[in-house]
Motif scaffolding. Structure first.
Motif, mmCIF file in Angstrom:
data_model
loop_
_atom_site.group_PDB
_atom_site.id
_atom_site.type_symbol
_atom_site.label_atom_id
_atom_site.label_comp_id
_atom_site.label_asym_id
_atom_site.label_seq_id
_atom_site.Cartn_x
_atom_site.Cartn_y
_atom_site.Cartn_z
ATOM 1 N N HIS A 43 86.711 46.960 32.154
ATOM 2 C CA HIS A 43 85.557 46.357 31.497
ATOM 3 C C HIS A 43 84.256 46.636 32.244
ATOM 4 C CE1 HIS A 43 88.891 44.097 29.743
ATOM 5 N NE2 HIS A 43 88.093 43.847 28.728
ATOM 6 N N ARG A 44 84.045 47.862 32.636
ATOM 7 C CA ARG A 44 82.789 48.158 33.305
ATOM 8 C C ARG A 44 81.632 47.867 32.359
ATOM 9 N NH1 ARG A 44 84.925 53.660 35.923
ATOM 10 N NH2 ARG A 44 86.489 53.283 34.327
ATOM 11 N N PRO A 45 80.590 47.196 32.881
ATOM 12 C CA PRO A 45 79.539 46.668 32.014
ATOM 13 C C PRO A 45 78.846 47.719 31.138
ATOM 14 C CG PRO A 45 79.303 45.795 34.236
ATOM 15 C CD PRO A 45 80.396 46.808 34.289
ATOM 16 N N LEU B 230 80.182 50.449 29.858
ATOM 17 C CA LEU B 230 81.089 51.263 29.049
ATOM 18 C C LEU B 230 81.575 50.485 27.835
ATOM 19 C CD1 LEU B 230 83.584 53.071 31.455
ATOM 20 C CD2 LEU B 230 81.701 54.053 30.155
ATOM 21 N N PRO B 231 81.635 51.150 26.685
ATOM 22 C CA PRO B 231 82.278 50.480 25.555
ATOM 23 C C PRO B 231 83.781 50.506 25.780
ATOM 24 C CG PRO B 231 81.757 52.735 24.963
ATOM 25 C CD PRO B 231 81.267 52.534 26.379
ATOM 26 N N LEU B 232 84.458 49.512 25.303
ATOM 27 C CA LEU B 232 85.922 49.520 25.392
ATOM 28 C C LEU B 232 86.461 49.679 23.982
ATOM 29 C CD1 LEU B 232 88.637 49.118 26.785
ATOM 30 C CD2 LEU B 232 88.269 46.672 26.694
ATOM 31 N N PHE B 233 87.286 50.692 23.799
ATOM 32 C CA PHE B 233 87.935 50.794 22.500
ATOM 33 C C PHE B 233 89.389 51.162 22.686
ATOM 34 C CE2 PHE B 233 85.730 54.694 23.429
ATOM 35 C CZ PHE B 233 86.661 55.677 23.146
ATOM 36 N N PRO C 132 78.367 49.888 24.239
ATOM 37 C CA PRO C 132 79.027 48.632 24.606
ATOM 38 C C PRO C 132 78.135 47.474 24.177
ATOM 39 C CG PRO C 132 77.993 49.595 26.533
ATOM 40 C CD PRO C 132 77.783 50.556 25.402
ATOM 41 N N PRO C 133 78.668 46.236 24.115
ATOM 42 C CA PRO C 133 77.777 45.123 23.817
ATOM 43 C C PRO C 133 76.726 45.024 24.914
ATOM 44 C CG PRO C 133 79.902 44.320 24.628
ATOM 45 C CD PRO C 133 80.038 45.788 24.401
ATOM 46 N N ARG D 151 84.513 38.420 28.524
ATOM 47 C CA ARG D 151 84.306 39.550 27.611
ATOM 48 C C ARG D 151 85.664 39.814 26.971
ATOM 49 N NH1 ARG D 151 82.042 45.581 29.304
ATOM 50 N NH2 ARG D 151 82.913 46.693 27.514
ATOM 51 N N GLU E 28 83.918 43.442 21.951
ATOM 52 C CA GLU E 28 83.736 44.869 22.231
ATOM 53 C C GLU E 28 82.886 45.578 21.183
ATOM 54 O OE1 GLU E 28 84.163 46.103 24.980
ATOM 55 O OE2 GLU E 28 85.410 44.554 25.869
ATOM 56 N N ALA F 93 80.543 43.994 19.537
ATOM 57 C CA ALA F 93 79.366 43.157 19.321
ATOM 58 C C ALA F 93 78.094 43.875 19.768
ATOM 59 C CB ALA F 93 79.514 41.851 20.104
#
Lengths: 426, 684
Positions: free
Chosen positions: A44-46, A48-51, A177-178, B197, B202, B204
């Motif tokens: 969950h690096r701030p 980076l988007p996670l998919f 990423p958010p 989180r 993700e 959002a």
């Protein structure tokens, strides 16, 4: 019309219903799931988007598992397109787990064989849908019958391969990423690691193969060097015994040793089958030469070289992310270098040593710090061996030093092999 | 092979409809039921896992009696004889109140009411009031809007701004992600507010990670900005809202810089969210249930709801306060949350004076008479109620315990007699849902396995053993045959011509009372008939500020007790369980890790902890040892351990929580829970 999976990255929330549906349909999978959820960043690096990616077998048109299986354990169902694995034919060599770009085949330790997704072929045959696709509660994973060109397949493939992968991937609309308050995580960068999924191949796991390949390179070099023509009976028997012994070593990694003979069945496509064929030819002709009737050295040398070439080709699928496919520890290179040493071709040996050190550094440039000790040993042994060969007439001492260096280089070779699921985990 | 329509009776938002395939007495397949517009793609992993669960080798199939540390199979006759003798003895020696009847939310259905009938017939019992889950938010909503309802789930795709405030539907309400994704394809913005989180955040646009328990002040601060910028719906407020001026005045001390410090959100993020809300054409605010499990939970929810109210986003497509929809519950009278209250005047039958939130402590302290026996069904209080060490102590202090269960839970292990419980496929029942407004029939599709008997039958047989008259039994119990059960269920819906068991066998049916867009008639059943920002009831019943206000949680990071135990423990739900159910199944084990505590990289580094280290998490109530997992997803200063792990697995976070009620609604403030942790090294 083709049977394909359709996966929408925008809809998947990693709920694992697909993996559970698969187990309920096909049995509990204690050795590894047939359908896995891949995360691009587990940490969950701030920024980076996670998919997520739900992956099982994608039933490729040119399935690398099927092509490379030495035992012909795979076949394609011509009606449904499913790539199926036949447990009875499997020898448990695990080579398909190296060649599959999607990490689909799973090795069952208890049974000693591979198992994998069947596309729920038993359901497809009845006009039904695979359990995973039917059960996805957000509609992210679906099954469709549609035209799906090779180009569409190539564009959709989650890693860059062109094997007719039967999955269409609908990419994220929004790659960002958010937006978050990244200052909460300031100073944590040192904790971020390159994701470490368990390496499928390593020197430790493949020790028998490591020894087998090193010994093979040495034996072929020794034969080609001509030294064997001066061998007495004991030395000849010793030579063949070591060859046979190293062959037996390589059997150790098979899940089903009794089925080893099947490994010769796919000469047409599999470098693994070819490796075993040329191994047999090399030692067969050498035995004939030693004990029945002398034959021209090329008759054995050619299968010997092809044997080593096949070994090097076997590892190709696990080198996909290397900068150069020419590794300093390929068996052919080791064989040549050993040959120069055995015949005291000092200039050639020296030039080759320099080239190999350069290649070694080129391959390792990113990991030099982590691999400080192997690097030191590698460089010093090959240098020392070169100096020794210049200084002394005897080759015994240089050989010992040289062999230590080759072992280190080959260990590094195995440790640098990475099966393609590393890319999926990134 | 036969295919039946049925529905999942778990305590879960989704209450999925699905089709179940039965072959030769076995569940062989579970397929989606697209007739349910809220769950059209089918059930989650737990719903699918019924294929295993229904026939699990671990299921309890016979009455069991504790012998030493083990259990031995006994006959129903022996079990019921023992229980009825004990019941008669305790009634005579100490009175009926010495027996605790504890039932929780393990399986929903109208037939659960039969238990209440039995205990009334027995002469009463001690029961619990309140609820472990959601009452603070329900009560906050009831006080403000008069009723708990929201737009139909599929209306969410019309929202232009969706705020998931403390909710993680990707794990707890998976199918809600369908309309969220649809709304995003139509250009909606998605904001998530959560210290974690999560998978829901993700995709959002914005994720705010506040200090737990401070959401109220964040909402008030945004409200103040909106009022100052005049981005409020004055016409709506004038017409429908009571107490707006007082409320606006009460915000004079709210200051954005202080808010930022209190909740740990940078000022520009607060301003950004305020401007998005100010601009939003339509807005649906979806609060979760975790945020209201704080000692300030009810007031927090009132603050959030005020945000929805002053912007006028009520009664319109795409706009609603999306907390809970009880429109499908046409059966309860009174409805939640009012039926959680202890009776103002004891009815002389039930003595409802034990708060489920303080179960352990109050079981121990109850006098005249002391508790001697407990009957537990549909619940696992030894894992799931707060301060479970105290709950265990209280159970062990009893003389006799009966647990009706399907599996060997922590609670079942403490029983003297375990009675095998039915599963969802072994008796028909009617269920509603608190997210979608369907009434559903959970059909009987299997004969009970082994010697399993449904609770209705257990109570019936027990009533006979206790010697109640035929008339009393006939009046209180539906009878044993499937036909009698169906007739009883049919009777429950006889007031609604739209509903019949035959129709429900074809699939889910929308509630006859349904308003698709909630409050579109602007009828608010509060005392004033208006939306009550100012609530006299709130002050009178709960002793809180009549206006929505921010109160610090009693045990929060911004309070004094954080000096001793600086970390806030969150115990959220995960996709892998419904509370403490499902975790024992092989398919769930196949995809989950062993219990773990999630901690932030930075916090871990300071304590010298690496991923996969074992840590000791402790406070003055207890400790657990658990594996640590580190990443950059959780707000620093927090630690998160999913609830639902059993003590047998070594890791129920309720060893650490305190039995404490929420500020309103008799809920349970699980998350007012400060802890510390350290690396744990086994002593050699």
């Amino acid at each position: 019309m083709k049977n394909i999976f359709v996966f929408d990255e925008n809809k998947c929330v990693a709920c694992h219903a697909c993996a559970v549906a698969c187990m309920l349909e096909n049995g509990i999978q204690e050795n590894g799931l047939w359908r896995k959820l891949k995360y691009n960043d587990q940490q969950h690096r701030p920024n980076l988007p996670l998919f997520y990616l739900s992956m099982a077998c994608n039933h490729c048109e040119d399935a690398p598992c099927m092509k490379n299986c030495p035992a012909l354990a795979y076949h394609k169902d011509q009606t449904t397109g499913a790539i199926l694995h036949n447990a009875d034919k499997c020898i448990g060599c695990k080579y398909c787990t190296w060649t599959c770009p999607f990490d689909a085949p799973v090795f069952n330790r208890q049974r000693g064989i591979i198992e994998k997704c069947t596309f729920c072929n038993h359901r497809l045959e009845e006009g039904d849908v695979p359990a995973c696709a039917l059960s996805c509660p957000t509609g992210a994973l679906a099954f469709q019958q549609k035209e799906f060109s090779r180009e569409e397949s190539r564009n959709s493939s989650p890693i860059p391969v062109d094997v007719g992968t039967q999955i269409e991937i609908i990419k994220l609309r929004n790659q960002d990423p958010p937006e978050i308050d990244a200052s909460l995580f300031d100073g944590q960068e040192m904790s971020y690691e390159v994701p470490q999924c368990e390496a499928k191949i390593s020197a430790k796991k493949e020790l028998p193969l490591l020894l087998f390949t090193l010994i093979s390179a040495g034996m072929v070099a020794l034969y080609i060097s001509g030294h064997t023509t001066h061998f007495n009976l004991a030395a000849k028997i010793g030579f063949l015994f070591i060859g046979l012994f190293s062959g037996l070593l390589s059997l150790f990694h098979l899940g089903r040793k009794g089925q080893a003979w099947r490994s010769l069945l796919n000469i047409q496509n599999s470098w693994l089958s070819r490796e075993i064929l040329f191994y047999t030819l090399f030692y067969g002709t050498v035995s004939f030469d030693f004990f029945v009737h002398p034959i021209p050295w090329l008759v054995s040398a050619i299968p010997g070289i092809l044997f080593l070439f096949s070994i090097d080709m076997v590892y190709l699928p696990a080198q996909w992310q290397w900068k150069t496919r020419v590794h300093s520890a390929l068996t052919l290179i080791i064989m040549l270098h050993s040959l120069f040493l055995l015949n005291s071709w000092v200039v050639l040996f020296t030039v080759f040593a320099i080239l190999r050190i350069l290649l070694f550094f080129y391959q390792n440039n990113r990991q030099i710090r982590e691999k400080f000790i192997p690097v030191i040993i590698r460089v010093s042994t090959i240098t020392f061996a070169t100096i020794l060969i210049h200084l002394t007439d005897s080759i015994a001492l240089p050989i010992i030093v040289y062999v230590v260096g080759e072992i280190i280089d080959r260990i590094e070779f195995y440790n640098e092999l990475k099966t393609p699921e590393w890319e999926l985990q990134r | 092979m036969q295919v039946f329509n049925t529905a999942c009776p778990r305590n879960c938002y989704s209450t999925c409809s699905f089709k179940v395939w039965v072959d030769d007495g076995k569940i062989i397949r579970i397929d989606p039921q697209p007739l349910n517009l809220a769950t059209p793609e089918g059930a989650c992993l737990k719903g699918l896992s019924y294929i295993e669960r229904a026939h699990s080798k671990d299921r309890i199939l016979y009455p069991l009696k504790k012998t030493g540390n083990d259990f031995e199979r006994i006959s129903w006759d022996e079990a019921l004889d023992t229980i009825s003798q004990k019941l008669q003895y305790y009634k005579k020696a100490y009175g009926c109140y010495s027996v605790l009847f504890y039932a929780a939310s393990g399986m929903s259905g109208l037939l659960n009411g039969i238990g209440t009938n039995f205990w009334k017939l027995y002469g009463g019992a001690t029961t619990v009031y309140g609820n472990l889950c959601w009452p603070a938010g329900l009560e906050a909503t009831r006080l403000t809007l008069g009723d708990n309802k929201h737009n139909v789930p599929w209306d969410l795709e019309n929202a232009k701004l969706i705020i998931l405030w403390g909710k993680n539907p990707a794990e707890t309400n998976i199918q809600q992600m369908i309309p969220i994704e649809k709304a995003q394809t139509k250009g909606a913005r998605l904001v998530v507010i959560d210290p974690r989180r999560t998978a829901s955040s993700e995709r959002a646009d914005l994720l705010l990670q506040p200090i737990p328990g401070t959401d109220g002040i964040l909402a008030l601060s945004i409200i103040k900005i909106l009022i100052q910028k005049e981005q409020i719906d004055k016409r709506f407020i004038n017409k429908h809202v009571l107490g707006f001026d007082d409320f606006a005045k009460s915000l004079k001390n709210i200051n954005i810089e202080e808010t930022s410090r209190e909740c740990g959100i940078p000022v520009h993020f607060i301003e950004k969210l305020a401007s998005w809300i100010g601009e939003a054409e339509t807005m649906t605010l979806i609060p979760g249930y975790g945020m209201q499990r704080f000692s300030n939970g009810g007031q927090t929810i009132r603050c959030l709801l005020a945000l929805q109210v002053i912007t006028g986003h009520i009664g319109l497509p795409g706009s609603c306060w999306h907390y809970a929809d009880l429109q499908g519950d046409i059966f309860s009278q009174p409805k939640e949350p009012e039926n959680y209250y202890p009776p103002e005047k004891p009815d002389g039958i039930f003595r409802r004076e034990i708060a489920t939130a303080r179960l352990g402590e109050q079981m121990l302290s109850t006098k005249n008479p002391e508790l001697k026996m407990a009957w537990v069904e549909r619940g696992n209080p030894l894992s799931q109620n707060p301060d479970s060490n105290k709950v265990r102590e209280a159970f062990r202090k009893l003389e006799f315990r009966v647990v009706v269960e399907q599996f060997m839970t922590d609670t079942a292990l403490e029983a003297d007699i375990i009675l095998p419980a039915k599963n969802m496929f072994e008796q028909s029942d009617l269920i509603s849902c608190y997210w979608h407004p369907y009434i559903q029939l959970k059909q009987k599709v299997l004969e009970p396995a082994g010697e399993v008997k449904p609770e209705t039958e257990i109570y019936y047989l027990l009533a006979k053993k206790l010697g109640f008259s035929e008339d009393e039994i006939r009046m209180n119990f539906p009878g044993l045959s499937d036909q009698e059960i169906d007739a009883w269920l049919e009777h429950q819906i006889s007031g609604y011509p739209e509903l019949s068991l035959d129709k429900l066998r074809q699939g889910p049916i929308l509630s006859p009372m349904l308003q698709e867009i909630a409050f579109s008639d602007y009828h608010f059943p509060t005392p004033s008939g208006m939306i009550e920002l100012y609530s006299t009831q709130a002050a009178k019943r709960w002793g809180v500020n009549p206006l929505p206000s921010y109160e610090k949680p009693i045990e929060g990071q911004q309070g004094e007790s954080s000096m001793r135990f600086p970390f806030q423990l969150l115990s959220p739900n995960t996709k892998n369980r419904i509370h403490s159910q499902f975790g024992n199944l092989a398919v769930i084990k196949g995809i989950t890790d062993e219990p773990y505590a999630q901690i932030n990289f930075g916090d871990a580094a300071q304590k010298g902890i690496k991923s996969n280290d074992t840590i000791r998490v402790f406070n003055n109530r207890g400790e657990i040892r658990i594996k640590a997992k580190t990443d950059a997803s959780l707000r620093p200063g927090c630690i998160s351990i999913a609830n639902g792990f059993w003590h047998q697995e070594g890791a129920s976070p309720n060893s650490l929580s305190l039995g404490r009620e929420t500020d309103m609604g008799h809920g349970t403030a699980f998350h007012d829970n400060l802890v510390d942790y350290e690396k744990w090294e086994p002593v050699q």
